[in-house]
Design an enzyme around this catalytic site. Structure first.
Site, short mmCIF file in Angstrom:
data_model
loop_
_atom_site.label_atom_id
_atom_site.label_comp_id
_atom_site.label_asym_id
_atom_site.label_seq_id
_atom_site.Cartn_x
_atom_site.Cartn_y
_atom_site.Cartn_z
CB THR A 194 84.13 -10.45 121.54
OG1 THR A 194 85.31 -9.72 121.24
CG2 THR A 194 83.69 -10.11 122.95
NE ARG A 222 93.14 -3.95 120.85
CZ ARG A 222 91.94 -4.53 120.80
NH1 ARG A 222 91.80 -5.76 121.27
NH2 ARG A 222 90.90 -3.90 120.28
CB VAL A 223 93.91 -4.31 127.01
CG1 VAL A 223 92.59 -4.71 127.65
CG2 VAL A 223 95.06 -5.12 127.61
N GLY A 224 91.62 -4.44 124.54
CA GLY A 224 90.45 -3.79 123.95
C GLY A 224 89.39 -3.45 124.98
CG ASP A 225 85.33 -3.41 123.60
OD1 ASP A 225 86.10 -4.07 122.87
OD2 ASP A 225 84.10 -3.60 123.63
N GLY A 245 83.41 -5.70 118.75
CA GLY A 245 83.74 -4.80 117.64
C GLY A 245 85.14 -4.24 117.79
N GLY A 247 87.53 -2.47 119.52
CA GLY A 247 87.51 -2.11 120.92
C GLY A 247 87.90 -0.67 121.22
#
Length: 327
Positions: A194, A222-225, A245, A247
């Site tokens: 990131t 999957r999708v993180g923050d 980090g 997510g």
């Protein structure tokens, strides 16, 4: 008469002088994780720091020229996306299918406008597509093929997916798959990457931008923050935060917004809010990573609970630096 003319002139000039006196600040990150001094060669460290400096130069040049915080964070993140050293754009990790799958978000604290994209594969600079969503659509988040169809309609630059392939990231995927087959856990923080930037411009406006390739060997879309406004990316009138980090934990705690809300509603300082959320609340539920943030006075925070976080900053007094470990 002369005195009156001078008085009128002073009224005309003083707002310009006041604007010039307002602080400018920029802070960037290139991801947090389990960096070790032993594994980071002097040559690679020099290349990473050089790219961080280039991103700082790009963003700060916008601010010095009187440009907006929004333009500054866009310029800084584009440089980081174009580097193979960070998990975003050119340096993005591979998912389980051997595909680079990219997410990004941007937010203007002065207007509370935001744009985000997720699960895209052909956009050279995802942060530019996220900004186009914010400025040229009525939506906040677009995903996958639809997001890139929108990008085509507004002139966003696309590349062949092969552009994103780097041997380093490909070997990381093979290592992750081998560990998975052996039912061996990946090292804590192994996936991290990131990139992000937060800027304060001469009008007192704050903006935040974040971009990522997600996690190595991720599955099922999957999708993180990163593209979740309030989790990995947030900007308000008094505070801006970009996170990196694990997510899932950042989403559960809405980390970026929580830091700014503590300042807004409790009167916490930026340092106190970041310390409470990153060093206490996140570890309490098993989360790790870090954030960069700044407030309306130009105070900067780069807080992380991992062994390292690639980061750089330029303070209102013009002092600047880059760092990786907890120097």
């Amino acid at each position: 008469m002369l005195r009156s003319a001078a008085f009128v002139l002073s009224l005309l000039v003083s707002p310009i002088l006041c604007a010039a006196d307002k602080p400018l600040a920029l802070v960037i990150h290139g991801g947090a994780g389990t960096m070790s001094r032993e594994a980071l060669t002097p040559e690679r460290e020099a290349e990473i720091r050089a790219d961080l400096d280039r991103a700082l130069d790009a963003g700060h040049a916008v601010l010095r020229a009187g440009g907006s915080a929004l333009d500054a964070v866009t310029a800084a993140v584009v440089v980081l996306e174009d580097s193979p050293h960070f998990n975003a754009g050119k340096g993005a990790v591979f998912n389980a299918e051997g595909v680079n799958e990219l997410d990004a978000a941007i937010m203007d604290g002065a207007t509370q406008r935001a744009g985000a994209v997720a699960a895209i594969h052909r956009t050279k600079n995802p942060i530019r597509l996220a900004r186009a969503v914010m400025e040229q659509s009525r939506h906040v988040m677009l995903i996958g093929e639809g997001a890139e169809k929108f990008g085509e309609s507004v002139g966003i630059e696309f590349v062949d997916p092969a552009y994103f392939r780097t041997e380093h990231r490909w070997q990381q995927l093979q290592d992750a798959k081998a560990r998975e087959a052996a039912q061996a856990a990946l090292p804590r923080g192994y996936h991290y990457g990131t990139v992000g930037a937060v800027a304060l411009d001469g009008e007192g406006r704050i903006a935040t931008a974040t971009s990522t390739g997600g996690t190595t060997n991720k599955r099922w879309g999957r999708v993180g923050d990163t593209p979740v406004i309030g989790a990995g990316t947030y900007a308000g009138a008094r505070c801006g935060v970009s996170a990196t980090g694990t997510g899932e934990f950042f989403i559960r705690l809405m980390v970026a917004y929580d830091i700014c809300a503590r300042m807004e509603y409790r009167g916490d300082s930026l340092a106190a809010a970041a310390e409470e959320v990153v060093m206490k609340r996140l570890p309490a539920i098993g989360g790790d990573g870090g954030i960069i943030a700044l407030d309306g006075e130009g105070n900067i925070s780069a807080t992380f609970n991992t062994s390292g976080m690639y980061r750089g900053w330029i303070k209102p007094d013009g002092t600047r630096g880059t760092a990786i470990f907890k120097e």
